[in-house]
Design a protein around this motif. Structure first.
Motif, short mmCIF file in Angstrom:
data_model
loop_
_atom_site.label_atom_id
_atom_site.label_comp_id
_atom_site.label_asym_id
_atom_site.label_seq_id
_atom_site.Cartn_x
_atom_site.Cartn_y
_atom_site.Cartn_z
N ILE A 160 0.84 -1.19 0.00
CA ILE A 160 0.00 0.00 0.00
C ILE A 160 0.88 1.25 0.00
N ALA A 161 0.34 2.34 -0.56
CA ALA A 161 1.06 3.61 -0.65
C ALA A 161 0.31 4.66 0.17
N TYR A 162 1.07 5.53 0.84
CA TYR A 162 0.44 6.51 1.74
C TYR A 162 1.33 7.74 1.92
N ASP A 163 1.98 8.20 0.84
CA ASP A 163 2.93 9.33 0.88
C ASP A 163 4.06 9.05 1.86
N GLU A 164 4.52 7.81 1.88
CA GLU A 164 5.53 7.41 2.85
C GLU A 164 6.92 7.89 2.45
N ARG A 165 7.72 8.22 3.47
CA ARG A 165 9.14 8.55 3.30
C ARG A 165 9.91 7.90 4.45
N MET A 166 11.18 7.59 4.20
CA MET A 166 11.99 6.88 5.19
C MET A 166 13.27 7.67 5.50
N GLN A 167 13.12 8.94 5.88
CA GLN A 167 14.29 9.81 6.01
C GLN A 167 14.52 10.33 7.42
N GLY A 168 13.82 9.78 8.39
CA GLY A 168 14.13 10.10 9.78
C GLY A 168 13.41 11.30 10.34
N THR A 169 13.59 11.50 11.65
CA THR A 169 13.06 12.65 12.38
C THR A 169 14.22 13.47 12.92
N LEU A 170 14.18 14.77 12.70
CA LEU A 170 15.18 15.68 13.25
C LEU A 170 14.55 16.48 14.38
N GLN A 171 14.97 16.18 15.61
CA GLN A 171 14.53 16.96 16.77
C GLN A 171 15.42 18.20 16.83
N LEU A 172 14.83 19.36 16.61
CA LEU A 172 15.59 20.59 16.41
C LEU A 172 15.64 21.42 17.69
N PHE A 173 16.87 21.79 18.10
CA PHE A 173 17.08 22.57 19.31
C PHE A 173 17.44 24.00 18.94
N ARG A 174 16.69 24.94 19.49
CA ARG A 174 16.95 26.36 19.26
C ARG A 174 17.88 26.94 20.32
N THR A 175 18.03 26.27 21.47
CA THR A 175 18.86 26.78 22.57
C THR A 175 19.86 25.72 23.02
N GLN A 176 20.95 26.17 23.62
CA GLN A 176 21.95 25.25 24.15
C GLN A 176 21.37 24.43 25.29
N GLN A 177 20.48 25.02 26.05
CA GLN A 177 19.85 24.30 27.16
C GLN A 177 19.07 23.09 26.64
N GLN A 178 18.33 23.27 25.56
CA GLN A 178 17.60 22.15 24.96
C GLN A 178 18.57 21.08 24.47
N PHE A 179 19.65 21.53 23.82
CA PHE A 179 20.64 20.59 23.30
C PHE A 179 21.25 19.77 24.42
N ASP A 180 21.61 20.43 25.52
CA ASP A 180 22.23 19.73 26.66
C ASP A 180 21.24 18.76 27.31
N ALA A 181 19.96 19.15 27.38
CA ALA A 181 18.94 18.32 28.04
C ALA A 181 18.63 17.05 27.24
N SER A 182 19.04 17.01 25.97
CA SER A 182 18.76 15.82 25.16
C SER A 182 19.61 14.63 25.56
N GLY A 183 20.57 14.85 26.46
CA GLY A 183 21.45 13.77 26.88
C GLY A 183 20.72 12.57 27.44
N LYS A 184 19.62 12.81 28.17
CA LYS A 184 18.86 11.69 28.76
C LYS A 184 18.21 10.85 27.68
N ASP A 185 17.77 11.50 26.59
CA ASP A 185 17.17 10.75 25.49
C ASP A 185 18.23 9.97 24.72
N VAL A 186 19.39 10.57 24.53
CA VAL A 186 20.49 9.87 23.87
C VAL A 186 20.88 8.62 24.65
N LYS A 187 20.91 8.75 25.96
CA LYS A 187 21.26 7.61 26.82
C LYS A 187 20.23 6.49 26.66
N ALA A 188 18.95 6.84 26.62
CA ALA A 188 17.90 5.83 26.47
C ALA A 188 17.96 5.17 25.09
N LEU A 189 18.21 5.96 24.06
CA LEU A 189 18.31 5.41 22.71
C LEU A 189 19.48 4.43 22.62
#
Length: 417
Positions: free
Chosen positions: A128-157
């Motif tokens: 089946i077709a449904y406008d699918e793409r396989m190119q990933g998700t980019l979680q975009l950080f506008r601040t250094q604080q957001q970037f630094d806080a992503s460490g817990k998610d990186v650890k879980a991944l």
């Protein structure tokens, strides 16, 4: 067995597909005129196997207070005299600890990764077709604080073996070239390359046709009045025009699942959290995303769906209301035009849907205290992401088979302690 699936959204239709493949006689019941006319209709379009986190997280209570006063708030709370809302909020706050976050995220990643495998298999089986793409998700950080806080998610991944890439500003632009127009607004990002995108409404309708070919009956425009239970076993589904006898019933009614179960003495902590979306025609492909960009500041996903952009997000806790607040539209418009300027937002269609959220973020999949009554609900913002894996788990459980992943902590029994 004769199995009745309640709900024809993405969860109900994928469940029906797997149940029919398992050899069951299946009927799907829904109050709408066709598949995916409610929460599955115009969601954000993300199939986020890697970007998969519970809303309940350390620091969320303080962030929530701040968000309530933002002009473009990702969270809106409309308090009312509602015991279910209050109980849900209290339970959610109790999950905002590092320990609970790690447990809940691990559960969600386990199911999401299984769903990635299951969706690939389903796609190969059905074509089946449904406008699918396989190119990933980019979680975009506008601040250094957001970037630094992503460490817990990186650890879980990393702990769960989920591929990821931590990107600087230039890395984000390589992944999403249109962001070059706003490079000064970017600090960095977290890319989960195995994530996908697609139109959930198209997918669900295409799969429903395949399901009908397998002999499944769809009862549309049908109101569900209740369940007939005798001797601790579910016997039938009482509808407005007929009574449907069943050996097993799978409840996949999203936010309305808890209302159906309450008269049976089953307390299901699923509450509606409203989300909004815009669907915008693409007029300049060079200023459109290639896949999904998750704007961390506003918790809004901006996704490419063929010749359209789907902008979805926000969390409004206001009960079972489905009005379209213009302030919410302005938030979506602000996020997309700030990162991808030049889009024709005035021509966008505006929509809202009620996401079925659990207080710990993990869906409820499995048996209940009533024999023959099963749940597949509470997927929150990740129903599209987790649907294929959830369907295989519930089909195994209904069929008396052991699921291919550990599903014991997905059942409603986890709330009994």
């Amino acid at each position: 067995m004769k199995v009745i699936v309640l709900g024809a959204g993405i969860i109900g239709v994928t469940s029906a597909y797997q149940l029919a493949k398992s050899g069951h006689e299946v009927i799907v019941v829904d109050r709408q005129e066709g598949p995916a006319f409610e929460t599955s209709f115009a969601n954000a379009g993300e199939v986020s196997f890697g970007y998969c986190s519970p809303w309940a997280a350390p620091g969320i209570p303080m962030k929530a207070i701040k968000w309530l006063f933002m002009q473009y708030a990702p969270l809106i709370l409309r308090p009312k005299v509602d015991v279910a809302m209050l109980c849900w909020l209290v339970r959610m706050l109790s999950n905002c600890t590092s320990e609970r976050y790690a447990i809940n995220k691990s559960r969600m990643l386990r199911l999401a990764d299984y769903s990635r495998i299951s969706l690939a298999a389903l796609r190969a089986e059905t074509d089946i077709a449904y406008d699918e793409r396989m190119q990933g998700t980019l979680q975009l950080f506008r601040t250094q604080q957001q970037f630094d806080a992503s460490g817990k998610d990186v650890k879980a991944l990393a702990a769960d073996g989920i591929p990821y890439e931590v990107l600087d500003r230039d890395g984000c632009i390589r992944a999403e070239p249109a962001l070059a127009h706003v490079r000064d607004k970017i600090v960095g990002g977290l890319l989960t390359p195995k994530d996908e995108t697609g139109d959930c409404f198209k997918f669900t309708n295409a799969l429903a046709k395949k399901v009908e070919e397998l002999g499944v009956r769809f009862a549309y425009d049908t109101q569900i009045k209740g369940l007939d239970v005798a001797g601790g076993r579910v016997r039938s589904v009482i509808c407005d025009r007929e009574i449907l006898r069943a050996d097993a019933v799978v409840v996949a009614l999203g936010s309305y699942s808890s209302l159906l179960l309450k008269p049976l003495g089953i307390t299901l902590p699923v509450y509606p959290v409203k989300g909004y979306s815009l669907t915008i025609p693409i007029t300049d492909a060079s200023r459109a995303p290639e896949s999904t960009v998750m704007d961390e500041t506003y918790k809004i996903a901006i996704t490419r769906l063929g010749d359209r952009i789907r902008v979805g997000g926000m969390a409004e806790i206001s009960g079972y209301t489905n009005d379209l607040g213009q302030a919410r539209r302005r938030t979506l418009e602000h996020s997309v035009t700030d990162l991808f300027p030049g889009g024709e937002v005035s021509n966008a269609s505006f929509w809202s849907g009620l996401r079925p959220m659990t207080p710990d973020g993990t869906p409820v999949i499995g048996p209940t205290k009533i024999t023959g009554l099963f749940l597949n609900t509470g997927h929150g913002t990740l129903g599209w992401t987790m649907s294929s894996g959830s369907a295989r788990v519930i089909a195994d459980l209904v069929s008396g088979r052991k699921p291919e992943i550990d599903a014991t902590d997905l059942a409603i029994s986890r709330y009994s302690g």
